[in-house]
Design a protein around this motif. Structure first.
Motif, PDB file in Angstrom:
ATOM      1  N   LYS A 294     -47.705  78.283 -24.860  1.00 53.09           N
ATOM      2  CA  LYS A 294     -46.603  77.313 -24.776  1.00 53.09           C
ATOM      3  C   LYS A 294     -45.274  78.043 -24.585  1.00 53.09           C
ATOM      4  O   LYS A 294     -44.436  77.653 -23.765  1.00 53.09           O
ATOM      5  N   ALA A 295     -45.077  79.124 -25.334  1.00 54.51           N
ATOM      6  CA  ALA A 295     -43.841  79.897 -25.218  1.00 54.51           C
ATOM      7  C   ALA A 295     -43.729  80.573 -23.855  1.00 54.51           C
ATOM      8  O   ALA A 295     -42.639  80.680 -23.284  1.00 54.51           O
ATOM      9  N   ILE A 296     -44.848  81.007 -23.324  1.00 54.50           N
ATOM     10  CA  ILE A 296     -44.870  81.679 -22.022  1.00 54.50           C
ATOM     11  C   ILE A 296     -44.682  80.680 -20.883  1.00 54.50           C
ATOM     12  O   ILE A 296     -44.029  80.954 -19.880  1.00 54.50           O
ATOM     13  N   GLY A 297     -45.275  79.484 -21.039  1.00 57.28           N
ATOM     14  CA  GLY A 297     -45.189  78.480 -19.983  1.00 57.28           C
ATOM     15  C   GLY A 297     -46.220  78.668 -18.900  1.00 57.28           C
ATOM     16  O   GLY A 297     -46.060  78.183 -17.773  1.00 57.28           O
ATOM     17  N   ALA A 298     -47.313  79.369 -19.218  1.00 56.68           N
ATOM     18  CA  ALA A 298     -48.393  79.581 -18.251  1.00 56.68           C
ATOM     19  C   ALA A 298     -49.699  79.762 -19.011  1.00 56.68           C
ATOM     20  O   ALA A 298     -49.712  80.275 -20.129  1.00 56.68           O
ATOM     21  N   VAL A 299     -50.795  79.341 -18.381  1.00 54.18           N
ATOM     22  CA  VAL A 299     -52.124  79.393 -18.995  1.00 54.18           C
ATOM     23  C   VAL A 299     -53.089  80.100 -18.057  1.00 54.18           C
ATOM     24  O   VAL A 299     -53.112  79.815 -16.859  1.00 54.18           O
ATOM     25  N   ASN A 300     -53.863  81.055 -18.592  1.00 55.99           N
ATOM     26  CA  ASN A 300     -54.882  81.707 -17.759  1.00 55.99           C
ATOM     27  C   ASN A 300     -56.285  81.557 -18.330  1.00 55.99           C
ATOM     28  O   ASN A 300     -57.249  82.060 -17.749  1.00 55.99           O
ATOM     29  N   THR A 301     -56.409  80.864 -19.476  1.00 57.40           N
ATOM     30  CA  THR A 301     -57.709  80.673 -20.126  1.00 57.40           C
ATOM     31  C   THR A 301     -57.780  79.252 -20.676  1.00 57.40           C
ATOM     32  O   THR A 301     -56.871  78.826 -21.398  1.00 57.40           O
TER      33      THR A 301
ATOM     34  N   ALA B 133     -65.575  69.547 -15.552  1.00 56.63           N
ATOM     35  CA  ALA B 133     -66.996  69.899 -15.543  1.00 56.63           C
ATOM     36  C   ALA B 133     -67.201  71.396 -15.737  1.00 56.63           C
ATOM     37  O   ALA B 133     -67.816  72.083 -14.913  1.00 56.63           O
ATOM     38  N   PHE B 134     -66.668  71.896 -16.837  1.00 57.68           N
ATOM     39  CA  PHE B 134     -66.838  73.320 -17.138  1.00 57.68           C
ATOM     40  C   PHE B 134     -66.798  73.514 -18.650  1.00 57.68           C
ATOM     41  O   PHE B 134     -66.252  72.680 -19.394  1.00 57.68           O
ATOM     42  N   THR B 135     -67.375  74.615 -19.094  1.00 61.25           N
ATOM     43  CA  THR B 135     -67.350  74.972 -20.509  1.00 61.25           C
ATOM     44  C   THR B 135     -66.072  75.745 -20.840  1.00 61.25           C
ATOM     45  O   THR B 135     -65.413  75.475 -21.841  1.00 61.25           O
ATOM     46  N   ALA B 136     -65.752  76.715 -19.975  1.00 62.65           N
ATOM     47  CA  ALA B 136     -64.527  77.508 -20.142  1.00 62.65           C
ATOM     48  C   ALA B 136     -64.226  78.208 -18.821  1.00 62.65           C
ATOM     49  O   ALA B 136     -65.153  78.623 -18.113  1.00 62.65           O
ATOM     50  N   ILE B 137     -62.952  78.321 -18.509  1.00 61.56           N
ATOM     51  CA  ILE B 137     -62.558  78.965 -17.248  1.00 61.56           C
ATOM     52  C   ILE B 137     -61.341  79.847 -17.453  1.00 61.56           C
ATOM     53  O   ILE B 137     -60.560  79.661 -18.384  1.00 61.56           O
ATOM     54  N   ASN B 138     -61.222  80.808 -16.559  1.00 58.30           N
ATOM     55  CA  ASN B 138     -59.968  81.527 -16.400  1.00 58.30           C
ATOM     56  C   ASN B 138     -59.234  80.966 -15.180  1.00 58.30           C
ATOM     57  O   ASN B 138     -59.851  80.372 -14.296  1.00 58.30           O
ATOM     58  N   VAL B 139     -57.938  81.204 -15.143  1.00 58.54           N
ATOM     59  CA  VAL B 139     -57.083  80.649 -14.089  1.00 58.54           C
ATOM     60  C   VAL B 139     -56.241  81.776 -13.501  1.00 58.54           C
ATOM     61  O   VAL B 139     -55.636  82.556 -14.240  1.00 58.54           O
ATOM     62  N   THR B 140     -56.200  81.862 -12.176  1.00 55.19           N
ATOM     63  CA  THR B 140     -55.360  82.871 -11.530  1.00 55.19           C
ATOM     64  C   THR B 140     -54.495  82.215 -10.460  1.00 55.19           C
ATOM     65  O   THR B 140     -54.460  80.984 -10.336  1.00 55.19           O
ATOM     66  N   ILE B 141     -53.795  83.053  -9.678  1.00 52.52           N
ATOM     67  CA  ILE B 141     -52.846  82.597  -8.660  1.00 52.52           C
ATOM     68  C   ILE B 141     -53.467  81.507  -7.787  1.00 52.52           C
ATOM     69  O   ILE B 141     -54.593  81.667  -7.326  1.00 52.52           O
ATOM     70  N   PRO B 142     -52.788  80.366  -7.583  1.00 59.85           N
ATOM     71  CA  PRO B 142     -51.415  80.021  -7.984  1.00 59.85           C
ATOM     72  C   PRO B 142     -51.368  78.931  -9.052  1.00 59.85           C
ATOM     73  O   PRO B 142     -50.399  78.173  -9.111  1.00 59.85           O
ATOM     74  N   TYR B 143     -52.391  78.819  -9.895  1.00 62.23           N
ATOM     75  CA  TYR B 143     -52.543  77.624 -10.740  1.00 62.23           C
ATOM     76  C   TYR B 143     -52.226  77.826 -12.221  1.00 62.23           C
ATOM     77  O   TYR B 143     -52.500  76.937 -13.034  1.00 62.23           O
ATOM     78  N   LYS B 144     -51.648  78.957 -12.615  1.00 55.52           N
ATOM     79  CA  LYS B 144     -51.446  79.232 -14.040  1.00 55.52           C
ATOM     80  C   LYS B 144     -50.452  78.272 -14.694  1.00 55.52           C
ATOM     81  O   LYS B 144     -50.519  78.032 -15.904  1.00 55.52           O
ATOM     82  N   LYS B 145     -49.537  77.749 -13.916  1.00 55.99           N
ATOM     83  CA  LYS B 145     -48.608  76.735 -14.437  1.00 55.99           C
ATOM     84  C   LYS B 145     -49.096  75.326 -14.108  1.00 55.99           C
ATOM     85  O   LYS B 145     -48.887  74.391 -14.880  1.00 55.99           O
ATOM     86  N   ASP B 146     -49.772  75.196 -12.976  1.00 57.27           N
ATOM     87  CA  ASP B 146     -50.213  73.874 -12.514  1.00 57.27           C
ATOM     88  C   ASP B 146     -51.267  73.249 -13.422  1.00 57.27           C
ATOM     89  O   ASP B 146     -51.432  72.020 -13.447  1.00 57.27           O
ATOM     90  N   VAL B 147     -52.017  74.068 -14.176  1.00 55.47           N
ATOM     91  CA  VAL B 147     -53.074  73.512 -15.027  1.00 55.47           C
ATOM     92  C   VAL B 147     -52.522  72.809 -16.270  1.00 55.47           C
ATOM     93  O   VAL B 147     -53.205  71.964 -16.867  1.00 55.47           O
TER      94      VAL B 147
ATOM     95  N   LEU C  24     -59.412  69.894 -23.490  1.00 53.10           N
ATOM     96  CA  LEU C  24     -59.094  71.158 -22.836  1.00 53.10           C
ATOM     97  C   LEU C  24     -57.974  71.860 -23.600  1.00 53.10           C
ATOM     98  O   LEU C  24     -56.866  71.331 -23.741  1.00 53.10           O
ATOM     99  N   ILE C  25     -58.284  73.085 -24.068  1.00 50.52           N
ATOM    100  CA  ILE C  25     -57.336  73.879 -24.845  1.00 50.52           C
ATOM    101  C   ILE C  25     -56.933  75.090 -24.014  1.00 50.52           C
ATOM    102  O   ILE C  25     -57.797  75.821 -23.509  1.00 50.52           O
ATOM    103  N   GLY C  26     -55.617  75.316 -23.874  1.00 48.78           N
ATOM    104  CA  GLY C  26     -55.118  76.408 -23.042  1.00 48.78           C
ATOM    105  C   GLY C  26     -54.609  77.596 -23.826  1.00 48.78           C
ATOM    106  O   GLY C  26     -53.994  77.441 -24.891  1.00 48.78           O
ATOM    107  N   TYR C  27     -54.866  78.788 -23.299  1.00 47.86           N
ATOM    108  CA  TYR C  27     -54.415  80.036 -23.909  1.00 47.86           C
ATOM    109  C   TYR C  27     -53.842  80.945 -22.811  1.00 47.86           C
ATOM    110  O   TYR C  27     -54.018  80.698 -21.622  1.00 47.86           O
ATOM    111  N   ASN C  28     -53.178  82.011 -23.233  1.00 50.40           N
ATOM    112  CA  ASN C  28     -52.714  83.026 -22.273  1.00 50.40           C
ATOM    113  C   ASN C  28     -53.097  84.403 -22.789  1.00 50.40           C
ATOM    114  O   ASN C  28     -52.564  84.860 -23.808  1.00 50.40           O
TER     115      ASN C  28
END
Length: 414
Positions: free
Chosen positions: A72-79, A46-60, A87-91
């Motif tokens: 994908k190469a980093i293995g973590a998403v913050n956007t 239920a969101f348009t776009a979000i950022n992600v911080t500690i501790p969920y950057k890998k959990d998302v 849902l499309i993930g970026y870092n």
């Protein structure tokens, strides 16, 4: 209704709302989520776009439909952007960190780099360090494994690190008195970077600066990664010039103005004038101590001696260091104990109000240590080098209060 914001476990320290709303024309919400709330939030989408911080950057990641190649190469998403239910993930931590490194002219190529922490933020920094072709990268964490060594192994074999990067939350407000490492151990050290941005200068960064080394906090990285996140959110391009403009604005608004100097140097009157000119809160540290103790300063000295008063003074320094955007007039002896200045400098620009000895008041019933001209002269000799040591700026107060306050205001508005 469109919904933008930040998810994480603890967000009270975050500057992200003011940054995003300064860059883009949308409301940006801070959305703290417990471990139990996190899965339900991600499943609801239920969101348009979000950022992600500690501790969920890998959990998302398991909740996403697609991830760009960098994330994908980093293995973590913050956007994360919700595009028609997908849902499309970026870092953007990666590019934000590289912006900070290059802005300050710090070279990682062919350097021995020590990365502290092994979480989601660390994954992006590690990718950036590899990209910059470091000679060696060592990751140290409180939990050994997944590519990280223990602190014991670090101290045994890697004290020749040339660049230290902190990606852990150690030193973050409200535990801002902590530092992940003692820099005195690292004899080849050339620079320190810290992704923590609250306080504005962590103890680790201040220790680096005290050693004459470049010490960079995480605020520029935060603004740079937020700018790129907005680009993903709105599918647009934004000029990089906004990063420096916004960084300087936040730093100017958030920094406290710390006034140090001899008793009767004019700190309180000057501080009140500066606060009025800059629209900031004014705090007199001695008055703060009196209010909190319920006793006058002479009473505190009488009952507890100077050491008892200094204990109250350090308590006040720790408490007031967590404020933002205030003008703080300190007591004359604040510089006698390094710990006081270590805390106050974390969110503060320090001004030494320099007034000639012959213009200082030499007897004052409210100042137990200013008992005579000789006592004031001894204090002056004892403290003058400490005032100079801790000052970011030295401002003369041998003419008028207005001239001194105007000079401080000019420096702040540069």
């Amino acid at each position: 209704m469109k919904r933008y914001g930040l998810i994480g476990e603890k967000l009270s320290h975050s500057f992200s709302k003011e940054i995003h709303e300064a860059i883009a024309d949308y409301t940006y919400d801070l959305m703290p989520l417990s471990r139990e709330e996190f899965p339900r939030f991600m499943e609801a989408r239920a969101f348009t776009a979000i950022n992600v911080t500690i501790p969920y950057k890998k959990d998302v990641i398991p909740y996403l439909d697609a991830i760009d190649d960098a994330a994908k190469a980093i293995g973590a998403v913050n956007t994360i952007v919700n595009r028609n239910g997908r849902l499309i993930g970026y870092n953007t931590d990666y590019t934000g960190f590289l912006y900070m490194v290059r802005k300050h002219g710090i070279t990682l190529q062919n350097k021995r780099v020590l990365v502290i922490g092994n979480g989601g933020a660390s994954a992006a920094i590690q990718a950036a360090v590899r990209h910059e072709q470091a000679a060696e990268m060592i990751v140290v964490d409180i939990v050994k494994g997944n590519g990280a060594i223990s602190y014991e192994e670090c101290f045994a074999h890697h004290l020749d690190a040339q660049v230290i990067i902190n990606t852990s939350p150690v030193g973050m407000y409200p535990k801002s008195g902590a530092s992940p490492l003692d820099l005195a151990l690292f004899h080849c050290l050339e620079a320190v970077l810290d992704v923590v941005y609250n306080p504005l200068s962590t103890k680790l960064v201040l220790d680096a600066k005290d050693r004459g080394l470049p010490g960079v906090n995480g605020l520029e990285m935060l603004v740079a990664q937020a700018k790129q996140a907005v680009e993903h959110f709105l599918d647009t391009l934004i000029d990089d010039a906004v990063i420096d403009t916004l960084y300087k604005k936040i730093e100017r608004e958030r920094n406290n103005v710390i006034l140090i100097g001899m008793p009767s140097a004019g700190k309180t009157t000057i501080g009140q004038s500066v606060a009025q000119r800059c629209g900031k809160e004014f705090i007199d540290m001695d008055a703060y101590i009196v209010e909190n103790c319920g006793k006058s300063i002479p009473q505190i000295f009488e009952e507890s001696g100077e050491n008892g008063f200094r204990a109250r003074e350090s308590e006040a320094a720790i408490a007031l260091a967590g404020r933002n955007g205030a003008v703080i007039a300190t007591g004359g002896g604040i510089v006698k104990h390094k710990v006081n200045m270590d805390y106050l400098r974390q969110n503060g620009i320090v001004f030494f109000i320099d007034r000639s000895l012959d213009k200082l008041i030499t007897t004052d019933d409210n100042r137990p240590l200013s008992s005579s001209a000789q006592a004031v002269a001894r204090m002056y000799e004892e403290r003058i080098e400490l005032y100079r040591k801790y000052a970011d700026h030295i401002v003369d107060n041998n003419t008028t209060i207005d001239a001194c306050a105007e000079r401080i205001t000019e420096i702040l508005n540069r």
